[in-house]
Design an enzyme around this catalytic site. Structure first.
Site, PDB file in Angstrom:
ATOM      1  N   HIS A   1      48.722  48.660  43.256  1.00  0.00           N
ATOM      2  CA  HIS A   1      47.904  49.655  43.942  1.00  0.00           C
ATOM      3  C   HIS A   1      48.435  49.941  45.354  1.00  0.00           C
ATOM      4  O   HIS A   1      48.452  51.082  45.806  1.00  0.00           O
ATOM      5  CB  HIS A   1      46.454  49.147  44.008  1.00  0.00           C
TER       6      HIS A   1
ATOM      7  N   SER B   1      42.216  54.619  40.585  1.00  0.00           N
ATOM      8  CA  SER B   1      43.577  54.099  40.695  1.00  0.00           C
ATOM      9  C   SER B   1      43.759  52.879  39.793  1.00  0.00           C
ATOM     10  O   SER B   1      44.775  52.758  39.094  1.00  0.00           O
ATOM     11  CB  SER B   1      43.873  53.681  42.139  1.00  0.00           C
TER      12      SER B   1
END
Lengths: 216, 216
Positions: free
Chosen positions: A47, A21
């Site tokens: 995130h 990510s």
């Protein structure tokens, strides 16, 4: 996407998912002017929200990250405005330095006092926190009235936070409370606009405690 | 903005703040095609995120709102994927019908089993929930693996949820897990894309329980 293919990632460990990510975020975020330590916060906020616009809206007092790391390493408590922020914050890294996460908004004495004074529980909880925890990190993700009260107390010399993370979300007073925070010359992390919320406050504290831990 | 003027709203009660927020949302959202009961969910998600784009990304199975209200009125449990979702959901309205909010992800047996099978705790927690709670509302704000496992179990006839609220946030598998959910013909509420998160799952459940309560 084929469902069978999608099944492979099921055994991917959370740590790997997080790393992947962060690579995606860095690639899509592109060039920026945030110093490295501030970018670590920005990255973790993106995130948690999948919202680049929110990430780009973050504003840091120049001393904010250093002050936050120092407060954590000194074992200062983190004061959450609501329980969602409290439960989201990663505890082991704070506890390593003797710190903890506190939330006062549902304390019986806070509820009683708010009723008596016909004001919000968030305001009374902020006053209680300021009495009990000098040098604390305030993580405010929801209640603009908590942030406004904290700003008032700082100006009046009644509160001395180590760092104010002021990212309440909402349509009434949230953006305005952040504008007031921006005028203070004490360590703060905030963002421009209505967005924010518990995950943003949580991500910010977690980014700071990760940096505190890395210093050993 | 002058700080003194901003002080007046401090005595505004939370209920008034919420009403004012909803008026602003309706005005700025403008004309739309959501049926009234779906719009109540959209509105509350925007209220929780200050994100109109996120609100507009919501997709409802035609039977979703009715099924969610029915599950609440039957006292079915709400299964949260993480603790942030659990603590955010308003409990009194669920409890009135005999319902509660459960989270299994930190149960010792779940943690042990996930380690043994080298998989995520979210997957094992989903399996435990499916065993213990038929007809439940699943509120998944964070873990794509929980949503993917639930979809697999539904297809395999191993889980019979009353409603799936699938709104995990993130860069790895979140959007893809929602695409899979969209293919099911059972009641679901989801959104297109990477955004989502605990506040979205919480707002959706709270909107449903408010409608359930209004029916008396």
């Amino acid at each position: 996407m084929d469902f069978q293919t999608e099944f492979k990632p099921l055994t991917v460990q959370p740590q790997e998912i997080e790393e992947k990510s962060f690579d995606i975020i860095t690639e899509e975020f592109g060039p920026h002017d945030y110093p490295e330590e501030q970018y670590k916060v920005v990255q973790r906020v993106i995130h948690a929200s999948a919202d680049f616009e929110l990430g780009r809206s973050l504003v840091f007092h120049p001393d904010a990250v250093r002050a936050g790391i120092e407060a954590i390493r000194q074992g200062r408590p983190v004061i959450a405005d609501v329980q969602m922020v409290q439960v989201g914050i990663s505890k082991p890294r704070l506890e390593k330095f003797g710190g903890d996460v506190r939330v006062y908004i549902s304390d019986p004495d806070v509820m009683q006092e708010a009723k008596r004074l016909n004001t919000t529980r968030a305001i009374i909880a902020t006053r209680k926190a300021a009495r009990e925890a000098e040098g604390a990190i305030y993580a405010i993700g929801n209640a603009p009235t908590a942030l406004l009260e904290l700003i008032r107390m700082v100006k009046a010399g009644e509160a001395r936070p180590g760092l104010i993370i002021g990212v309440p979300v909402g349509f009434v007073s949230a953006a305005e409370s952040k504008e007031e925070l921006l005028k203070l010359d004490i360590p703060f992390i905030t963002n421009i606009g209505r967005k924010g919320g518990s995950p943003v406050a949580v991500a910010t504290v977690n980014a700071l405690s990760l940096m505190a831990e890395k210093l050993g």
